[in-house]
Design an enzyme around this catalytic site. Structure first.
Site, PDB file in Angstrom:
ATOM      1  N   ASP A  11       0.760  -0.993   0.074  1.00 55.76           N
ATOM      2  CA  ASP A  11       0.022   0.062  -0.184  1.00 55.76           C
ATOM      3  C   ASP A  11       0.947   1.119   0.045  1.00 55.76           C
ATOM      4  O   ASP A  11       0.905   1.982   0.916  1.00 55.76           O
ATOM      5  CB  ASP A  11      -0.753  -0.169   1.187  1.00 55.76           C
ATOM      6  CG  ASP A  11      -1.919  -1.069   1.078  1.00 55.76           C
ATOM      7  OD1 ASP A  11      -2.192  -1.466  -0.079  1.00 55.76           O
ATOM      8  OD2 ASP A  11      -2.276  -1.829   2.106  1.00 55.76           O
ATOM      9  N   LYS A  33       0.473  -8.069  -1.683  1.00 55.42           N
ATOM     10  CA  LYS A  33      -0.925  -7.551  -2.187  1.00 55.42           C
ATOM     11  C   LYS A  33      -0.993  -6.292  -3.022  1.00 55.42           C
ATOM     12  O   LYS A  33      -0.221  -5.449  -2.302  1.00 55.42           O
ATOM     13  CB  LYS A  33      -1.793  -7.504  -0.976  1.00 55.42           C
ATOM     14  CG  LYS A  33      -3.249  -6.877  -1.676  1.00 55.42           C
ATOM     15  CD  LYS A  33      -3.891  -6.787  -0.362  1.00 55.42           C
ATOM     16  CE  LYS A  33      -3.811  -5.412   0.350  1.00 55.42           C
ATOM     17  NZ  LYS A  33      -4.188  -4.295  -0.155  1.00 55.42           N
ATOM     18  N   ASP A  60      -5.882  -7.012  -5.382  1.00 51.86           N
ATOM     19  CA  ASP A  60      -7.181  -6.728  -4.584  1.00 51.86           C
ATOM     20  C   ASP A  60      -7.660  -5.353  -5.072  1.00 51.86           C
ATOM     21  O   ASP A  60      -7.662  -4.456  -4.418  1.00 51.86           O
ATOM     22  CB  ASP A  60      -6.507  -6.345  -2.983  1.00 51.86           C
ATOM     23  CG  ASP A  60      -7.711  -6.247  -2.178  1.00 51.86           C
ATOM     24  OD1 ASP A  60      -8.722  -6.678  -2.669  1.00 51.86           O
ATOM     25  OD2 ASP A  60      -7.407  -5.638  -1.131  1.00 51.86           O
ATOM     26  N   LEU A  61      -8.383  -5.586  -6.120  1.00 55.94           N
ATOM     27  CA  LEU A  61      -9.222  -4.262  -6.751  1.00 55.94           C
ATOM     28  C   LEU A  61     -10.696  -4.494  -6.398  1.00 55.94           C
ATOM     29  O   LEU A  61     -11.412  -3.517  -6.830  1.00 55.94           O
ATOM     30  CB  LEU A  61      -8.880  -4.567  -8.347  1.00 55.94           C
ATOM     31  CG  LEU A  61      -7.333  -4.261  -8.603  1.00 55.94           C
ATOM     32  CD1 LEU A  61      -7.197  -4.308 -10.261  1.00 55.94           C
ATOM     33  CD2 LEU A  61      -6.621  -3.132  -8.136  1.00 55.94           C
ATOM     34  N   LYS A  62     -10.897  -5.419  -5.960  1.00 54.34           N
ATOM     35  CA  LYS A  62     -12.547  -5.392  -5.174  1.00 54.34           C
ATOM     36  C   LYS A  62     -13.517  -5.130  -6.495  1.00 54.34           C
ATOM     37  O   LYS A  62     -14.475  -4.242  -6.331  1.00 54.34           O
ATOM     38  CB  LYS A  62     -12.782  -4.796  -4.196  1.00 54.34           C
ATOM     39  CG  LYS A  62     -11.650  -5.121  -3.095  1.00 54.34           C
ATOM     40  CD  LYS A  62     -12.006  -3.956  -1.773  1.00 54.34           C
ATOM     41  CE  LYS A  62     -11.263  -4.468  -0.606  1.00 54.34           C
ATOM     42  NZ  LYS A  62     -10.081  -4.073  -0.654  1.00 54.34           N
ATOM     43  N   ASP A  65     -19.287  -4.654 -10.340  1.00 52.43           N
ATOM     44  CA  ASP A  65     -20.086  -3.996 -11.812  1.00 52.43           C
ATOM     45  C   ASP A  65     -21.083  -5.139 -12.041  1.00 52.43           C
ATOM     46  O   ASP A  65     -21.260  -6.166 -11.427  1.00 52.43           O
ATOM     47  CB  ASP A  65     -18.944  -3.507 -12.639  1.00 52.43           C
ATOM     48  CG  ASP A  65     -19.246  -2.480 -13.414  1.00 52.43           C
ATOM     49  OD1 ASP A  65     -20.462  -2.462 -14.038  1.00 52.43           O
ATOM     50  OD2 ASP A  65     -18.371  -1.603 -13.749  1.00 52.43           O
ATOM     51  N   THR A 118     -12.969  -4.709   6.988  1.00 49.62           N
ATOM     52  CA  THR A 118     -12.702  -4.617   8.320  1.00 49.62           C
ATOM     53  C   THR A 118     -12.530  -3.338   9.138  1.00 49.62           C
ATOM     54  O   THR A 118     -12.573  -3.216  10.071  1.00 49.62           O
ATOM     55  CB  THR A 118     -11.224  -5.265   8.519  1.00 49.62           C
ATOM     56  OG1 THR A 118     -10.186  -4.669   7.499  1.00 49.62           O
ATOM     57  CG2 THR A 118     -11.208  -6.844   8.230  1.00 49.62           C
ATOM     58  N   GLN A 190      -8.576   0.224  11.474  1.00 54.42           N
ATOM     59  CA  GLN A 190      -9.465  -1.074  11.555  1.00 54.42           C
ATOM     60  C   GLN A 190     -10.397  -1.110  12.841  1.00 54.42           C
ATOM     61  O   GLN A 190      -9.977  -0.808  13.913  1.00 54.42           O
ATOM     62  CB  GLN A 190      -8.380  -2.032  11.348  1.00 54.42           C
ATOM     63  CG  GLN A 190      -7.432  -2.170  10.180  1.00 54.42           C
ATOM     64  CD  GLN A 190      -8.198  -2.363   8.834  1.00 54.42           C
ATOM     65  OE1 GLN A 190      -9.478  -2.862   8.927  1.00 54.42           O
ATOM     66  NE2 GLN A 190      -7.401  -2.381   7.742  1.00 54.42           N
ATOM     67  N   GLY A 210      -0.409  -5.065   6.633  1.00 50.38           N
ATOM     68  CA  GLY A 210      -0.092  -3.973   6.062  1.00 50.38           C
ATOM     69  C   GLY A 210       0.774  -3.115   6.748  1.00 50.38           C
ATOM     70  O   GLY A 210       1.843  -3.418   6.995  1.00 50.38           O
ATOM     71  N   ARG A 211       0.147  -2.093   7.574  1.00 48.75           N
ATOM     72  CA  ARG A 211       0.971  -1.072   8.341  1.00 48.75           C
ATOM     73  C   ARG A 211       1.748  -1.831   9.414  1.00 48.75           C
ATOM     74  O   ARG A 211       2.748  -1.258   9.809  1.00 48.75           O
ATOM     75  CB  ARG A 211       0.276  -0.070   8.722  1.00 48.75           C
ATOM     76  CG  ARG A 211      -0.099   0.960   7.671  1.00 48.75           C
ATOM     77  CD  ARG A 211      -1.267   1.861   7.876  1.00 48.75           C
ATOM     78  NE  ARG A 211      -2.570   1.178   8.056  1.00 48.75           N
ATOM     79  CZ  ARG A 211      -3.722   1.943   8.067  1.00 48.75           C
ATOM     80  NH1 ARG A 211      -3.812   3.236   8.159  1.00 48.75           N
ATOM     81  NH2 ARG A 211      -4.863   1.223   8.077  1.00 48.75           N
TER      82      ARG A 211
END
Length: 231
Positions: A11, A33, A60-62, A65, A118, A190, A210-211
């Protein structure tokens, strides 16, 4: 305890920053990711760059449509070499089935349905969906049922719901758990977080960091702590 594979979230804003992180982590992590921030900045080239470094990619583009659009988007994403990719479970049965069809040509690509982000708790979820939500787990299991019926390979949910999904859908849906934090770590934005060990004990096949790793003073030391927690 399930053997869980850690995935580090890239990220960051640039490919240069992403590749620097991959080089720093080295053999401690081989799965990454790529989300909307980095993909919007760098496009398919960043997927290829991670693969060239020997890493696997969770794209991870979710997607969310109409079915035909999602089928094409998933087909294109799978052709890049992504190992995992995401669509929103709330897109419905036809959209989920179209996503699975789109990934079928790339036999190594698996589709994950995102259940409830989350960052949301029951109150925030109820406000977004316009109806009272008694508990998040019930909604996650409901969306998991939809995903399993459509032939999706796995579900993205928090570690707090992963055990319920495992118990009901074991063998039909693997679980991918984001929102993972080291013990005593900052929750940041989160709402539903777990430690690496808690995620694995709940049955997570993959856990996304992630972080907890990327914002650490030493990402390599933080990653070593994650692996120790999982051992």
């Amino acid at each position: 305890m399930t053997k869980a594979t850690p995935i580090v979230a890239l990220d960051v804003e640039t490919m240069r920053a992403a590749l620097a992180l991959i080089d720093e982590l080295g053999d401690l992590c081989r799965f990454y990711k790529i989300g909307s921030e980095l993909y919007s900045a760098e496009g398919p080239a960043v997927v290829r760059a991670v693969l060239e470094r020997g890493g696997q990619v969770f794209l991870d583009l979710k997607f969310h449509d109409i079915p035909n659009t999602v089928r094409g988007a998933v087909r294109s994403a799978a052709s890049l070499g992504a190992r995992l990719l995401t669509v929103h479970a709330s897109g419905g049965d036809a959209m989920l089935r179209a996503a699975v069809e789109g990934a079928a040509a790339a036999t190594s690509c698996e589709v994950l349905a995102v259940s409830v982000l989350t960052s949301l708790d029951a109150a925030a979820l109820g406000a977004a969906w316009g109806r009272p939500i008694a508990d998040v787990e019930t909604e996650v299991v409901r969306l998991a049922e939809l995903a399993a019926g459509a032939g999706v390979h796995g579900l993205v949910c928090s570690g707090r719901e992963a055990a319920a999904v495992r118990d009901r859908f074991e063998g039909r849906l693997m679980t991918v758990v984001p929102g993972v934090r080291l013990s005593g770590g900052d929750r940041q934005d989160q709402a539903r977080v777990v430690t690496p060990r808690q995620a694995a004990e709940a049955g997570a096949r993959y856990l996304v960091l992630g972080r907890a790793v990327t914002a650490a003073a030493s990402p390599r030391a933080a990653m070593s702590e994650v692996l120790s927690d999982l051992s």
